[in-house]
Design a protein around this motif. Structure first.
Motif, PDB file in Angstrom:
ATOM      1  N   MET A  50       0.792  -6.200  10.684  1.00 40.57           N
ATOM      2  CA  MET A  50       1.189  -7.293  11.566  1.00 40.57           C
ATOM      3  C   MET A  50       0.188  -8.448  11.508  1.00 40.57           C
ATOM      4  O   MET A  50       0.559  -9.608  11.672  1.00 40.57           O
ATOM      5  CB  MET A  50       1.310  -6.797  13.011  1.00 40.57           C
ATOM      6  CG  MET A  50       2.264  -5.635  13.228  1.00 40.57           C
ATOM      7  SD  MET A  50       3.990  -5.961  12.799  1.00 40.57           S
ATOM      8  CE  MET A  50       4.433  -7.204  14.000  1.00 40.57           C
ATOM      9  N   ASN A  51      -1.087  -8.124  11.254  1.00 41.62           N
ATOM     10  CA  ASN A  51      -2.153  -9.132  11.243  1.00 41.62           C
ATOM     11  C   ASN A  51      -2.492  -9.636   9.844  1.00 41.62           C
ATOM     12  O   ASN A  51      -3.496 -10.325   9.660  1.00 41.62           O
ATOM     13  CB  ASN A  51      -3.415  -8.556  11.901  1.00 41.62           C
ATOM     14  CG  ASN A  51      -3.201  -8.209  13.356  1.00 41.62           C
ATOM     15  OD1 ASN A  51      -2.460  -8.894  14.058  1.00 41.62           O
ATOM     16  ND2 ASN A  51      -3.834  -7.142  13.821  1.00 41.62           N
ATOM     17  N   LYS A  52      -1.664  -9.283   8.852  1.00 37.38           N
ATOM     18  CA  LYS A  52      -1.900  -9.690   7.455  1.00 37.38           C
ATOM     19  C   LYS A  52      -3.268  -9.221   6.955  1.00 37.38           C
ATOM     20  O   LYS A  52      -3.961  -9.936   6.236  1.00 37.38           O
ATOM     21  CB  LYS A  52      -1.806 -11.219   7.313  1.00 37.38           C
ATOM     22  CG  LYS A  52      -0.468 -11.816   7.663  1.00 37.38           C
ATOM     23  CD  LYS A  52       0.568 -11.544   6.604  1.00 37.38           C
ATOM     24  CE  LYS A  52       1.883 -12.255   6.912  1.00 37.38           C
ATOM     25  NZ  LYS A  52       2.965 -11.826   6.006  1.00 37.38           N
ATOM     26  N   GLU A  53      -3.642  -8.007   7.329  1.00 35.57           N
ATOM     27  CA  GLU A  53      -4.944  -7.457   6.934  1.00 35.57           C
ATOM     28  C   GLU A  53      -4.799  -6.099   6.253  1.00 35.57           C
ATOM     29  O   GLU A  53      -5.703  -5.272   6.292  1.00 35.57           O
ATOM     30  CB  GLU A  53      -5.854  -7.331   8.169  1.00 35.57           C
ATOM     31  CG  GLU A  53      -6.223  -8.671   8.794  1.00 35.57           C
ATOM     32  CD  GLU A  53      -7.114  -8.520  10.014  1.00 35.57           C
ATOM     33  OE1 GLU A  53      -7.141  -7.414  10.595  1.00 35.57           O
ATOM     34  OE2 GLU A  53      -7.780  -9.510  10.386  1.00 35.57           O
ATOM     35  N   LEU A  54      -3.654  -5.880   5.619  1.00 27.07           N
ATOM     36  CA  LEU A  54      -3.412  -4.589   4.984  1.00 27.07           C
ATOM     37  C   LEU A  54      -4.404  -4.320   3.853  1.00 27.07           C
ATOM     38  O   LEU A  54      -4.719  -3.168   3.554  1.00 27.07           O
ATOM     39  CB  LEU A  54      -1.969  -4.513   4.471  1.00 27.07           C
ATOM     40  CG  LEU A  54      -1.483  -3.154   3.974  1.00 27.07           C
ATOM     41  CD1 LEU A  54      -1.591  -2.086   5.046  1.00 27.07           C
ATOM     42  CD2 LEU A  54      -0.048  -3.241   3.464  1.00 27.07           C
ATOM     43  N   ASN A  55      -4.907  -5.385   3.249  1.00 21.51           N
ATOM     44  CA  ASN A  55      -5.865  -5.213   2.139  1.00 21.51           C
ATOM     45  C   ASN A  55      -7.193  -4.610   2.603  1.00 21.51           C
ATOM     46  O   ASN A  55      -8.015  -4.199   1.788  1.00 21.51           O
ATOM     47  CB  ASN A  55      -6.113  -6.542   1.424  1.00 21.51           C
ATOM     48  CG  ASN A  55      -6.712  -7.600   2.350  1.00 21.51           C
ATOM     49  OD1 ASN A  55      -6.628  -7.500   3.565  1.00 21.51           O
ATOM     50  ND2 ASN A  55      -7.303  -8.632   1.767  1.00 21.51           N
ATOM     51  N   LYS A  56      -7.397  -4.540   3.916  1.00 17.92           N
ATOM     52  CA  LYS A  56      -8.638  -3.962   4.458  1.00 17.92           C
ATOM     53  C   LYS A  56      -8.501  -2.464   4.755  1.00 17.92           C
ATOM     54  O   LYS A  56      -9.468  -1.816   5.139  1.00 17.92           O
ATOM     55  CB  LYS A  56      -9.046  -4.696   5.736  1.00 17.92           C
ATOM     56  CG  LYS A  56      -9.371  -6.168   5.531  1.00 17.92           C
ATOM     57  CD  LYS A  56      -9.743  -6.838   6.841  1.00 17.92           C
ATOM     58  CE  LYS A  56     -10.039  -8.319   6.637  1.00 17.92           C
ATOM     59  NZ  LYS A  56     -10.379  -8.987   7.926  1.00 17.92           N
ATOM     60  N   LEU A  91       0.858  -1.186   0.000  1.00 15.62           N
ATOM     61  CA  LEU A  91       0.000   0.000   0.000  1.00 15.62           C
ATOM     62  C   LEU A  91       0.894   1.236   0.000  1.00 15.62           C
ATOM     63  O   LEU A  91       1.640   1.467   0.962  1.00 15.62           O
ATOM     64  CB  LEU A  91      -0.884  -0.022   1.252  1.00 15.62           C
ATOM     65  CG  LEU A  91      -2.210   0.737   1.223  1.00 15.62           C
ATOM     66  CD1 LEU A  91      -3.079   0.305   0.057  1.00 15.62           C
ATOM     67  CD2 LEU A  91      -2.944   0.545   2.542  1.00 15.62           C
ATOM     68  N   THR A  92       0.852   2.009  -1.084  1.00 13.24           N
ATOM     69  CA  THR A  92       1.775   3.140  -1.214  1.00 13.24           C
ATOM     70  C   THR A  92       1.259   4.383  -0.492  1.00 13.24           C
ATOM     71  O   THR A  92       0.059   4.622  -0.402  1.00 13.24           O
ATOM     72  CB  THR A  92       2.017   3.498  -2.682  1.00 13.24           C
ATOM     73  OG1 THR A  92       0.769   3.807  -3.303  1.00 13.24           O
ATOM     74  CG2 THR A  92       2.686   2.360  -3.430  1.00 13.24           C
ATOM     75  N   MET A  93       2.206   5.165   0.001  1.00 14.71           N
ATOM     76  CA  MET A  93       1.906   6.465   0.590  1.00 14.71           C
ATOM     77  C   MET A  93       1.980   7.530  -0.507  1.00 14.71           C
ATOM     78  O   MET A  93       2.346   7.237  -1.645  1.00 14.71           O
ATOM     79  CB  MET A  93       2.908   6.781   1.707  1.00 14.71           C
ATOM     80  CG  MET A  93       2.953   5.738   2.798  1.00 14.71           C
ATOM     81  SD  MET A  93       4.124   6.157   4.115  1.00 14.71           S
ATOM     82  CE  MET A  93       4.757   4.514   4.503  1.00 14.71           C
ATOM     83  N   VAL A  94       1.672   8.757  -0.141  1.00  9.79           N
ATOM     84  CA  VAL A  94       1.809   9.865  -1.086  1.00  9.79           C
ATOM     85  C   VAL A  94       3.290  10.003  -1.445  1.00  9.79           C
ATOM     86  O   VAL A  94       4.165   9.916  -0.572  1.00  9.79           O
ATOM     87  CB  VAL A  94       1.272  11.170  -0.467  1.00  9.79           C
ATOM     88  CG1 VAL A  94       1.581  12.361  -1.360  1.00  9.79           C
ATOM     89  CG2 VAL A  94      -0.232  11.070  -0.255  1.00  9.79           C
ATOM     90  N   SER A  95       3.584  10.212  -2.711  1.00 13.49           N
ATOM     91  CA  SER A  95       4.973  10.285  -3.174  1.00 13.49           C
ATOM     92  C   SER A  95       5.672  11.525  -2.621  1.00 13.49           C
ATOM     93  O   SER A  95       5.040  12.528  -2.274  1.00 13.49           O
ATOM     94  CB  SER A  95       5.017  10.322  -4.699  1.00 13.49           C
ATOM     95  OG  SER A  95       4.342  11.481  -5.172  1.00 13.49           O
ATOM     96  N   ALA A  96       6.994  11.437  -2.533  1.00 16.29           N
ATOM     97  CA  ALA A  96       7.800  12.563  -2.043  1.00 16.29           C
ATOM     98  C   ALA A  96       8.971  12.792  -2.984  1.00 16.29           C
ATOM     99  O   ALA A  96       9.268  11.955  -3.842  1.00 16.29           O
ATOM    100  CB  ALA A  96       8.302  12.284  -0.629  1.00 16.29           C
TER     101      ALA A  96
END
Length: 416
Positions: free
Chosen positions: A312-318, A205-210
């Motif tokens: 940590m909980n493998k739930e980044l897709n949420k 999941l990308t953040m705003v570019s810098a």
């Protein structure tokens, strides 16, 4: 929650500042930290240096989460040791950390999984590297393979400069063991972008570019530094560029992480070059960047701890990242002489209520703040436009003084 952050720069101050905004966070320890983190109501610096000392402290204090800012400790394998003790830690294990710790490993990974990057050759023998320089077009990029504090990359305009770079890295060992191997790479002309991202090894999941400003001198001249400032978002990161980045860099990287069974929760920092021929990956960093972090986190609306927990909980897709509208500009103030020799111990006059200031090379003694490093502190301005953000960052910096204070005056001045 009790959190431990490992590192001592402006990046760690910014992480602690952001995490302290979550009401669930009771205490933030930082090893070794800096005087700025001690200013936070929930912050406390602790003098720990080795992995074993840090591990023992985390176990004794029942630390709920450890976040690693130090690339050296990641490469050393701190995550593996914490995991063995069933302690939660945010960062790549020793194997995955090679994506930053070894440029040879990372370039070979890019080639294997089809990540778009510059043509290159790697060498562990200086004589063969010097021989190869007779076959390349100039300019060329010469890189120490190992960690060199952001300073082991040399752009050589001709054969003489390239030979000097190889000798400095591999023969004189200017960057110590980082120079055991060298990468000689095609020079790419264009605009750099820093794309920081969260990952749980299943989603990125990308953040705003810098955009980082790496050189010590204005108009990107002089020696490389750890970074003299950053702006966010990067104006060169258009929708077309972002789409190319996702297809040709991010997606093949995730494919490679899964194929290599790299299983961790942490950060991937993509250093990319936007050229007329397309978007290329220059390098991976496996932790938040400095000073990009100081520019990016003030724009993040989503709670940072919630994001880390989802990793940590493998739930980044949420998770969906939400961002404030507008721009940020981070300007670094350094000690006179940096990145070469500089003096320490000068008193710093500043009022923390003047604006957003992240301390780095700063120590506190008898109630006074003193310079203790090359990059002393950074100020961050926000605004509806980039120019407004720039103005606000420099206005804050005008009210901060110490002997030998130096900053670039052109951070955020973007050529068209």
């Amino acid at each position: 929650m009790k959190i431990l952050i490992i590192g001592s720069g402006g990046r760690e101050h910014a992480i602690a500042w952001k995490l302290s905004q979550n009401p669930k966070v009771e205490k933030i320890y930082t090893a070794a930290g800096n005087a700025g983190i001690d200013l936070l109501e929930k912050g406390e610096c602790i003098n720990l240096k080795t992995v074993d000392e840090i591990l023992e402290f985390a176990a004794e204090k029942s630390i709920d989460l450890t976040i690693v800012g130090s690339e050296e400790l990641l490469v050393e394998g701190i995550v593996d040791k914490f995991t063995e003790k069933n302690l939660k830690i945010f960062g790549p294990d020793k194997y995955a950390a090679q994506l930053e710790g070894s440029k040879v490993f990372s370039k070979d990974f890019m080639k294997k999984y089809g990540v778009k990057t510059a043509e290159y050759m790697t060498f562990s023998d200086s004589s063969k590297a010097l021989e190869y320089l007779g076959k390349v077009e100039f300019p060329v990029v010469v890189k120490a393979s190992g960690l060199a504090a952001g300073k082991g990359v040399i752009i050589a305009q001709n054969k003489e400069e390239a030979e000097k770079a190889v000798n400095e890295i591999m023969v004189e060992m200017r960057f110590d063991s980082a120079g055991n191997e060298v990468v000689i790479e095609e020079f790419l002309e264009g605009y750099e972008a820093s794309v920081l991202s969260f990952t749980d090894s299943e989603t990125i999941l990308t953040m705003v570019s810098a955009k980082d400003h790496k050189k010590i001198g204005e108009n990107e001249t002089g020696l490389n530094t750890g970074g003299m400032g950053a702006i966010c978002p990067n104006p060169y990161m258009t929708e077309d560029v972002e789409e190319a980045f996702r297809k040709e860099i991010l997606e093949p990287t995730l494919k490679g992480i899964k194929a290599e069974k790299m299983d961790f929760a942490g950060i991937i920092f993509f250093g990319v070059m936007i050229t007329k021929k397309g978007v290329y990956l220059l390098e991976y960093n496996m932790r938040l960047g400095d000073p990009e972090t100081q520019a990016v986190l003030p724009l993040l609306k989503t709670d940072l701890l919630d994001i880390i927990d989802s990793c940590m909980n493998k739930e980044l897709n949420k998770i969906t990242l939400e961002w404030k509208k507008g721009f940020s500009c981070c300007v670094v103030a350094s000690s006179g002489g940096y990145p070469g020799d500089y003096k320490k111990g000068y008193e710093i006059s500043f009022n923390e209520k003047d604006g957003l200031v992240f301390l780095a090379g700063v120590t506190e003694k008898n109630g006074k703040f003193l310079t203790s490093g090359g990059r002393v502190l950074s100020t961050v301005g926000l605004g509806d436009t980039l120019e407004e953000a720039r103005k606000n960052a420099y206005n804050i910096l005008e009210n901060i003084n110490f002997a030998g204070k130096y900053c670039r005056k052109d951070i955020g001045k973007i050529p068209v």
